[in-house]
Design a protein around this motif. Structure first.
Motif, PDB file in Angstrom:
ATOM      1  N   ASN A  82      -0.043   4.666  -3.944  1.00 28.32           N
ATOM      2  CA  ASN A  82      -0.958   5.726  -3.528  1.00 28.32           C
ATOM      3  C   ASN A  82      -0.660   7.008  -4.299  1.00 28.32           C
ATOM      4  OD1 ASN A  82       1.120   7.316  -1.918  1.00 28.32           O
ATOM      5  ND2 ASN A  82       1.197   5.356  -0.840  1.00 28.32           N
ATOM      6  N   THR A 120       0.823  -1.220   0.000  1.00 30.49           N
ATOM      7  CA  THR A 120       0.000   0.000   0.000  1.00 30.49           C
ATOM      8  C   THR A 120       0.855   1.267   0.000  1.00 30.49           C
ATOM      9  OG1 THR A 120      -1.688  -1.236   1.222  1.00 30.49           O
ATOM     10  CG2 THR A 120      -1.898   1.165   1.172  1.00 30.49           C
ATOM     11  N   ARG A 149      -7.061  -0.500  -0.875  1.00 32.51           N
ATOM     12  CA  ARG A 149      -7.295   0.195   0.393  1.00 32.51           C
ATOM     13  C   ARG A 149      -7.733  -0.808   1.456  1.00 32.51           C
ATOM     14  NH1 ARG A 149     -10.200   2.862  -3.642  1.00 32.51           N
ATOM     15  NH2 ARG A 149      -9.582   4.993  -4.150  1.00 32.51           N
ATOM     16  N   GLY A 165      -3.727   0.243  -6.406  1.00 34.68           N
ATOM     17  CA  GLY A 165      -3.492  -0.045  -4.995  1.00 34.68           C
ATOM     18  C   GLY A 165      -4.759  -0.576  -4.364  1.00 34.68           C
ATOM     19  N   GLU A 194      -5.682   3.237   6.138  1.00 38.19           N
ATOM     20  CA  GLU A 194      -5.732   3.662   4.734  1.00 38.19           C
ATOM     21  C   GLU A 194      -5.423   5.160   4.694  1.00 38.19           C
ATOM     22  OE1 GLU A 194      -9.613   3.935   3.037  1.00 38.19           O
ATOM     23  OE2 GLU A 194     -10.624   3.860   4.965  1.00 38.19           O
TER      24      GLU A 194
END
Length: 435
Positions: free
Chosen positions: A92, A88, A382, A380, A415
């Motif tokens: 982003n 992650t 979340r 990506g 997140e």
């Protein structure tokens, strides 16, 4: 040179980083043999006592490791991947959020505002590439103006400074390619090189005598004598991490579960931890597309539409190299079982056809977007705590006061704005564990 979906990473070879923890040597050096839980059965594994373990080397895990090591703890970071920040944290928008969107007094609001201050300070001190370019949140129709007013109210309550409501002509004077009827200007928003930031956190943690063990998976654990015992294995020893046999039992004084997408699945593998306190997992894939066929970026600032369910809307960002990205969209995905999230068995491919749904959304604020100018970038996932049609959930930082296990912290649902909040989350956890 490490690469992630075509995005540039700094060369690790140029850094004088300390060697990572040697998993095999640690097993060989352990003198005590104990009976442990491994892969569904009892196995004989080596046993080693350590001070502090951080599970997961994403940006939050790195920030936590850096902060705890700064405060004198001997920190061991366990990461299942071959390097840090590969999930992650590298998928982003690389945006520094101001703290506008979140309910007052929520963890997201508090950590975003505090984290932004710490992050800008850190970037300046350690010469991490960043730029406070500002953001425009735009209403493209009169029906969206009340939502824009609500965001202004939330941001003000959260202590975000410099917010200003603009009429459409004022915003379009700033950004001639923009079309809107009203806009909220956030001058504190910005962008940064997240990979340089993470590499700096790694270096700082190692300078404070933290050690990293990559390709190391925490299979499960159990609570014994008020301590969380961890059973770990080298991921390269087995094609299926879940079927691997534990090779080492670690007995830490402090444990932080910062496993990101797999945090809940891992928590459910800890025997003696009440699983009633492990929240349900939901996953939303977001795809990014890059803009081609333009000589210069159409916008100088970040441009965001009104937030949508599951995200902040398909927005435009300009990175430090001038690359223009649109995204992410929201695609709720099913995770068949905890094993899939535990092993990060997600599909990160970008379907080029998803761009067709983005064109009309983007043209609401950027009408001159040309057909065929969106090219697949990256995606990506979340790690969300709420699903479709549900109200957005806050971060969950769960300690002894909830689950009753001393020296153990779970991080769930970290997140967005996790990148912006990372240093503030680390500060909070260090205060919680070391008080």
């Amino acid at each position: 040179m490490l690469a992630c979906l075509g995005r540039k990473w700094m060369r690790l070879s140029t850094m004088n980083l300390k060697p990572t923890w040697n998993f095999v040597n640690a097993v060989d050096a352990s003198r005590t043999i104990v009976r442990g839980i491994s892969g569904g059965g009892a196995e004989t594994v080596a046993k080693e006592r350590v001070d502090t373990v951080v599970i997961g080397a994403g940006v939050v895990g790195l920030a936590v490791a850096r902060e705890l090591s700064r405060r004198g703890r001997e920190v061991l970071i366990l990461e299942a991947a071959s390097s840090f920040g590969t999930v992650t944290s590298s998928r982003n928008s690389e945006v520094v959020h101001a703290g506008i969107y979140y309910p007052p007094n929520s963890l997201k609001a508090k950590f975003c505002v505090r984290g932004r201050e710490l992050l800008y300070r850190y970037c300046s001190e350690y010469e991490i590439p960043h730029k406070k370019i500002g953001k425009l949140i735009v209403a493209t129709g009169s029906s969206e103006i009340p939502k824009l007013d609500l965001l202004m109210h939330l941001g003000t309550q959260n202590g975000v400074s410099g917010l200003r409501m603009l009429d459409g002509f004022e915003a379009m004077r700033m950004e001639p390619q923009l079309r809107c009827v009203k806009a909220l200007l956030s001058p504190e928003s910005g962008i940064l090189d997240s990979h340089s930031f993470m590499l700096s956190l790694v270096g700082e943690a190692e300078n404070n005598h933290a050690t990293f063990s990559y390709n190391t998976v925490v299979l499960n654990g159990h609570v014994e004598e008020k301590k969380m015992h961890l059973f770990v294995a080298d991921t390269r020893f087995s094609e299926s991490q879940c079927e691997a046999e534990a090779q080492l039992q670690l007995i830490p004084n402090l444990v932080v579960n910062s496993a990101g997408l797999g945090a809940q699945a891992l928590a459910k593998r800890f025997h003696g931890l009440d699983h009633r306190f492990v929240p349900s997992s939901h996953y939303a894939r977001g795809c990014y597309f890059t803009l081609s066929g333009t000589k210069a970026p159409p916008f100088n600032k970040l441009v965001y539409p009104i937030p949508e369910e599951g995200g902040l809307g398909v927005h435009v960002t300009v990175d430090l190299n001038g690359l223009v990205k649109f995204g992410p969209d929201v695609e709720w995905i099913e995770c068949a079982d905890d094993t899939s999230s535990f092993l990060n068995k997600f599909d990160y491919r970008v379907n080029p056809q998803r761009a067709e749904k983005l064109y009309p959304e983007i043209r609401k604020y950027y009408p001159d977007l040309k057909d065929g100018s969106l090219e697949p970038g990256y995606s990506g996932i979340r790690p969300k705590l709420s699903g479709p049609k549900q109200s957005p959930a806050d971060f969950v930082i769960q300690g002894e006061e909830t689950h009753g296990v001393p020296g153990f912290v779970n991080l769930f649902g970290i997140e967005s704005p996790g990148l912006t909040s990372s240093l503030a989350i680390a500060e909070h956890i260090a205060n919680k564990l070391l008080r």
